[in-house]
Design an enzyme around this catalytic site. Structure first.
Site, PDB file in Angstrom:
ATOM      1  N   CYS A  43      20.019  19.443 -45.568  1.00 25.62           N
ATOM      2  CA  CYS A  43      20.591  18.185 -46.078  1.00 25.62           C
ATOM      3  C   CYS A  43      20.855  18.395 -47.564  1.00 25.62           C
ATOM      4  O   CYS A  43      20.585  19.446 -48.128  1.00 25.62           O
ATOM      5  CB  CYS A  43      19.659  17.013 -45.823  1.00 25.62           C
ATOM      6  SG  CYS A  43      18.177  17.065 -46.804  1.00 25.62           S
ATOM      7  N   LYS A  58       8.251   3.547 -46.096  1.00 27.85           N
ATOM      8  CA  LYS A  58       9.081   4.218 -45.070  1.00 27.85           C
ATOM      9  C   LYS A  58       8.380   5.494 -44.621  1.00 27.85           C
ATOM     10  O   LYS A  58       8.264   5.767 -43.427  1.00 27.85           O
ATOM     11  CB  LYS A  58      10.440   4.560 -45.668  1.00 27.85           C
ATOM     12  CG  LYS A  58      11.243   5.602 -44.902  1.00 27.85           C
ATOM     13  CD  LYS A  58      12.590   5.893 -45.529  1.00 27.85           C
ATOM     14  CE  LYS A  58      12.553   6.910 -46.615  1.00 27.85           C
ATOM     15  NZ  LYS A  58      12.437   8.298 -46.211  1.00 27.85           N
ATOM     16  N   ASN A  59       7.859   6.264 -45.578  1.00 28.42           N
ATOM     17  CA  ASN A  59       7.309   7.584 -45.257  1.00 28.42           C
ATOM     18  C   ASN A  59       5.925   7.526 -44.639  1.00 28.42           C
ATOM     19  O   ASN A  59       5.418   8.531 -44.152  1.00 28.42           O
ATOM     20  CB  ASN A  59       7.327   8.475 -46.500  1.00 28.42           C
ATOM     21  CG  ASN A  59       8.751   8.824 -46.890  1.00 28.42           C
ATOM     22  OD1 ASN A  59       9.691   8.533 -46.145  1.00 28.42           O
ATOM     23  ND2 ASN A  59       8.917   9.417 -48.055  1.00 28.42           N
ATOM     24  N   ARG A 106      19.094   3.559 -46.293  1.00 22.76           N
ATOM     25  CA  ARG A 106      18.141   4.327 -45.471  1.00 22.76           C
ATOM     26  C   ARG A 106      16.708   4.110 -45.942  1.00 22.76           C
ATOM     27  O   ARG A 106      15.772   4.188 -45.158  1.00 22.76           O
ATOM     28  CB  ARG A 106      18.461   5.830 -45.566  1.00 22.76           C
ATOM     29  CG  ARG A 106      19.719   6.257 -44.857  1.00 22.76           C
ATOM     30  CD  ARG A 106      19.812   7.749 -44.800  1.00 22.76           C
ATOM     31  NE  ARG A 106      18.550   8.314 -44.318  1.00 22.76           N
ATOM     32  CZ  ARG A 106      18.298   9.629 -44.284  1.00 22.76           C
ATOM     33  NH1 ARG A 106      19.209  10.471 -44.720  1.00 22.76           N
ATOM     34  NH2 ARG A 106      17.155  10.087 -43.841  1.00 22.76           N
ATOM     35  N   ASP A 130      10.270  12.696 -55.089  1.00 18.75           N
ATOM     36  CA  ASP A 130      11.090  11.540 -54.705  1.00 18.75           C
ATOM     37  C   ASP A 130      11.364  10.596 -55.866  1.00 18.75           C
ATOM     38  O   ASP A 130      12.120   9.637 -55.697  1.00 18.75           O
ATOM     39  CB  ASP A 130      10.422  10.762 -53.568  1.00 18.75           C
ATOM     40  CG  ASP A 130      10.452  11.547 -52.275  1.00 18.75           C
ATOM     41  OD1 ASP A 130       9.804  11.120 -51.305  1.00 18.75           O
ATOM     42  OD2 ASP A 130      11.099  12.601 -52.241  1.00 18.75           O
ATOM     43  N   ARG A 163      15.858  22.319 -45.050  1.00 20.76           N
ATOM     44  CA  ARG A 163      14.665  21.590 -44.570  1.00 20.76           C
ATOM     45  C   ARG A 163      14.014  22.444 -43.484  1.00 20.76           C
ATOM     46  O   ARG A 163      14.121  22.166 -42.311  1.00 20.76           O
ATOM     47  CB  ARG A 163      15.051  20.207 -44.036  1.00 20.76           C
ATOM     48  CG  ARG A 163      15.752  19.300 -45.035  1.00 20.76           C
ATOM     49  CD  ARG A 163      14.960  18.943 -46.274  1.00 20.76           C
ATOM     50  NE  ARG A 163      13.824  18.064 -46.060  1.00 20.76           N
ATOM     51  CZ  ARG A 163      13.901  16.741 -46.081  1.00 20.76           C
ATOM     52  NH1 ARG A 163      15.057  16.158 -46.246  1.00 20.76           N
ATOM     53  NH2 ARG A 163      12.832  16.001 -45.910  1.00 20.76           N
TER      54      ARG A 163
HETATM   55  C1  EPZ Z   1       8.414  14.346 -46.884  1.00 22.65           C
HETATM   56  O1  EPZ Z   1       9.381  15.211 -46.344  1.00 22.65           O
HETATM   57  C2  EPZ Z   1       9.159  13.086 -47.285  1.00 22.65           C
HETATM   58  N1  EPZ Z   1       9.799  12.496 -46.113  1.00 22.65           N
HETATM   59  C3  EPZ Z   1      10.217  13.406 -48.339  1.00 22.65           C
HETATM   60  O2  EPZ Z   1      10.793  12.169 -48.751  1.00 22.65           O
HETATM   61  C4  EPZ Z   1       9.531  14.033 -49.536  1.00 22.65           C
HETATM   62  O3  EPZ Z   1      10.517  14.400 -50.483  1.00 22.65           O
HETATM   63  C5  EPZ Z   1       8.753  15.278 -49.089  1.00 22.65           C
HETATM   64  O4  EPZ Z   1       7.813  14.911 -48.058  1.00 22.65           O
HETATM   65  C6  EPZ Z   1       7.974  15.912 -50.219  1.00 22.65           C
HETATM   66  O5  EPZ Z   1       7.082  14.984 -50.752  1.00 22.65           O
HETATM   67  C7  EPZ Z   1       9.049  11.779 -45.250  1.00 22.65           C
HETATM   68  O6  EPZ Z   1       7.858  11.657 -45.397  1.00 22.65           O
HETATM   69  C8  EPZ Z   1       9.793  11.136 -44.116  1.00 22.65           C
HETATM   70  P1  EPZ Z   1       7.669  18.691 -47.008  1.00 22.65           P
HETATM   71  P2  EPZ Z   1       8.901  16.590 -45.625  1.00 22.65           P
HETATM   72  O7  EPZ Z   1       7.540  19.358 -45.689  1.00 22.65           O
HETATM   73  O8  EPZ Z   1       7.587  16.415 -44.994  1.00 22.65           O
HETATM   74  C9  EPZ Z   1       8.972  23.114 -47.669  1.00 22.65           C
HETATM   75  C10 EPZ Z   1      12.488  10.612 -49.121  1.00 22.65           C
HETATM   76  O9  EPZ Z   1      13.286  10.567 -50.062  1.00 22.65           O
HETATM   77  N2  EPZ Z   1       8.711  23.315 -46.234  1.00 22.65           N
HETATM   78  O10 EPZ Z   1       6.453  18.122 -47.656  1.00 22.65           O
HETATM   79  O11 EPZ Z   1      10.044  17.063 -44.794  1.00 22.65           O
HETATM   80  C11 EPZ Z   1      10.134  22.190 -47.951  1.00 22.65           C
HETATM   81  O12 EPZ Z   1      11.371  22.893 -47.911  1.00 22.65           O
HETATM   82  C12 EPZ Z   1      12.180  11.924 -48.451  1.00 22.65           C
HETATM   83  O13 EPZ Z   1      11.851   9.621 -48.688  1.00 22.65           O
HETATM   84  C13 EPZ Z   1       8.683  24.617 -45.721  1.00 22.65           C
HETATM   85  O14 EPZ Z   1       8.885  25.580 -46.440  1.00 22.65           O
HETATM   86  O15 EPZ Z   1       8.759  17.534 -46.886  1.00 22.65           O
HETATM   87  C14 EPZ Z   1       9.811  21.692 -49.340  1.00 22.65           C
HETATM   88  O16 EPZ Z   1      10.219  22.653 -50.273  1.00 22.65           O
HETATM   89  C15 EPZ Z   1      13.088  13.039 -48.937  1.00 22.65           C
HETATM   90  N3  EPZ Z   1       8.440  24.792 -44.395  1.00 22.65           N
HETATM   91  C16 EPZ Z   1       8.285  21.621 -49.343  1.00 22.65           C
HETATM   92  O17 EPZ Z   1       7.852  22.438 -48.251  1.00 22.65           O
HETATM   93  C17 EPZ Z   1       8.188  23.741 -43.549  1.00 22.65           C
HETATM   94  O18 EPZ Z   1       7.944  23.965 -42.346  1.00 22.65           O
HETATM   95  C18 EPZ Z   1       7.718  20.237 -49.137  1.00 22.65           C
HETATM   96  O19 EPZ Z   1       8.401  19.682 -48.029  1.00 22.65           O
HETATM   97  C19 EPZ Z   1       8.214  22.437 -44.090  1.00 22.65           C
HETATM   98  C20 EPZ Z   1       8.470  22.250 -45.433  1.00 22.65           C
END
Ligand code: EPZ
Length: 419
Positions: free
Chosen positions: A115, A21-22, A398, A306, A120
């Site tokens: 969420c 999915k990701n 989902r 995850d 996020r």
């Molecule tokens: C991706 O989300 C995945 N989703 C998430 O999987 C996964 O948990 C996450 O990466 C971490 O591995 C998809 O790929 C669709 P991040 P993403 O930006 O990219 C912080 C699932 O269950 N951050 O890597 O949104 C954030 O708050 C989902 O399939 C900032 O601070 O996650 C987090 O603490 C849930 N500023 C950390 O970085 C930003 O602008 C990592 O988040 C963006 C993120």
């Protein structure tokens, strides 16, 4: 709304892992970078995929989705607005911002909002795109962006919690059509980012270093359509490793890439699984006596956030004290209260959860919350004494394709009922 009814089960057999999915979601967004047709295979049939299809259709794409294959074509009418009613149902929709900006010079995308797994934020997405020369403002819950021309730049994309998967994806996609060279420093190294880069290179993008913290992109004037097959879902594979561990079952996991799961396999072995790799098969033998461990979630190649909830369910039956430290989403513990209602003894304190395992786990009526917490409740239901009813399983739909069918085929006592 549907619910799952689950009973204690011992499983045995083979399970085929679906496409990631990701990986599929950002690759679908990348089709906005061209008007030519793209054919993407191995796409799982999930609610989130169908949400992204609706978003792309609202942005002027014509899409046929049949048998896990997506055909994406450009339609005449094109808008640049990704509406709140769709984006709020799936945070990943925000990754249409970069490609829209690069191809149509403007974009209006709803901010994802928070969420259940925590805030996020999208500050890194915005920072990276601004450093490519885009003008972005946040107005009434929307990110409104314009860029007559994007120029390559050296962009540091590290945040408070380290790298960001989708911020890396957004900036990477925009950089493919920017003038000049872009360096993304502190890029996410996840396999899904590598898959996106491979798809972009098939479209004609010039990228190197994907999978490392330093990605270099040389902008080109246009990108063509491409054919591609997404990687297997490493999180689904890891979820089945947790199922085998918790239920002391022998499960053969087919179609996953074990090299994407090194930290997970190491952890499962420490807890007490025998795991052998045979080509594209991961053979897992769960043992009856599980050992407590210390898990810290980190960005790739560390232990994935995850899979934190699913492994917590396993540790509830591992006699002794285990510690889980959530370094990516410190609030990602919605499953703790539900597992405690099933008799688990888990204490959460900020980003830490201490699991006093080895006591009994008993069936109860529990509530699914986020996608992976819901999988953790299914795992707990497979080991609990008595009946477990898991409500609101639309969360599972989902991100897991045909989960109950795959589990039933392995011998699990699980059925879907109307709530
Ligand atoms: C991706 O989300 C995945 N989703 C998430 O999987 C996964 O948990 C996450 O990466 C971490 O591995 C998809 O790929 C669709 P991040 P993403 O930006 O990219 C912080 C699932 O269950 N951050 O890597 O949104 C954030 O708050 C989902 O399939 C900032 O601070 O996650 C987090 O603490 C849930 N500023 C950390 O970085 C930003 O602008 C990592 O988040 C963006 C993120």
């Amino acid at each position: 709304m549907d619910k799952f009814v689950v009973y204690k089960s011992t499983l045995k057999g083979e399970v085929e892992i679906s496409g990631s999915k990701n990986s599929a979601l950002p690759i679908m967004a990348a089709t906005l970078l061209t008007d030519q047709e793209c054919r993407i295979a191995g796409v799982p049939d999930l609610a989130d995929i169908r949400t992204m299809i609706r978003i792309l259709e609202s942005l002027g794409k014509e899409i046929v989705f049949d048998g896990n294959v997506l055909f994406v074509k450009a339609k005449k009418k094109k808008t640049h607005v990704a509406p709140y009613r769709l984006v709020r149902t799936m945070r990943a929709s925000f990754c249409v911002l970069g490609p829209l900006l690069a191809r149509r010079k403007k974009a209006k995308v709803s901010l994802p909002g928070g969420c259940v797994i925590g805030a996020r934020p999208v500050d890194l997405h915005i920072k990276g795109l601004q450093e490519l020369g885009a003008h972005l403002i946040v107005q009434k819950g929307y990110c409104i962006a314009e860029a007559n021309i994007l120029r390559g730049n050296h962009i540091f994309l590290g945040g408070t919690f380290g790298s960001s998967v989708l911020a890396t994806a957004n900036v990477l996609m925009a950089a493919t059509l920017a003038k000049g060279e872009t360096v993304i420093e502190y890029a996410a190294c996840e396999p899904e980012v590598v898959d996106l880069a491979l798809f972009l290179k098939k479209m004609g993008a010039v990228i190197e270093g994907e999978g490392t913290p330093l990605i270099r992109v040389r902008g080109v004037s246009s990108l063509s359509g491409a054919e591609f097959k997404v990687i297997a879902d490493r999180i689904e594979a890891g979820t089945f490793i947790a199922v085998a561990l918790a239920t002391s079952s022998n499960i053969i996991i087919k179609g996953a890439n074990h090299s994407h799961l090194t930290s997970v396999i190491e952890t499962a072995k420490k807890i007490g699984a025998d795991i052998t790799i045979e080509g594209s098969k991961i053979k897992v033998k769960g043992k009856s006596l599980l050992k407590p461990v210390n898990i810290v979630t980190l960005s790739y190649p560390g232990f994935p956030t995850d899979l934190q909830a699913q492994f917590m369910s396993c540790l509830c039956i591992a006699k002794g004290l285990s510690l889980i430290t959530e370094k990516i989403y410190p609030d990602r513990f919605m499953h703790v209260a539900e597992l405690n209602r099933m008799g688990a003894r888990i204490q959460r304190n900020g980003p830490y959860a201490i699991i006093d395992g080895g006591g009994g786990i008993f069936g109860a009526e529990v509530m699914a919350s986020d996608l992976r917490a819901s999988a953790a409740l299914v795992i707990a239901g497979l080991v609990a004494e008595g009946k477990t009813e898991i409500l609101r399983i639309y969360h599972l739909d989902r991100g897991y394709e045909k989960l109950e069918e795959k589990l039933k085929k392995l011998g699990a006592k699980i059925k879907r009922e109307k709530q």
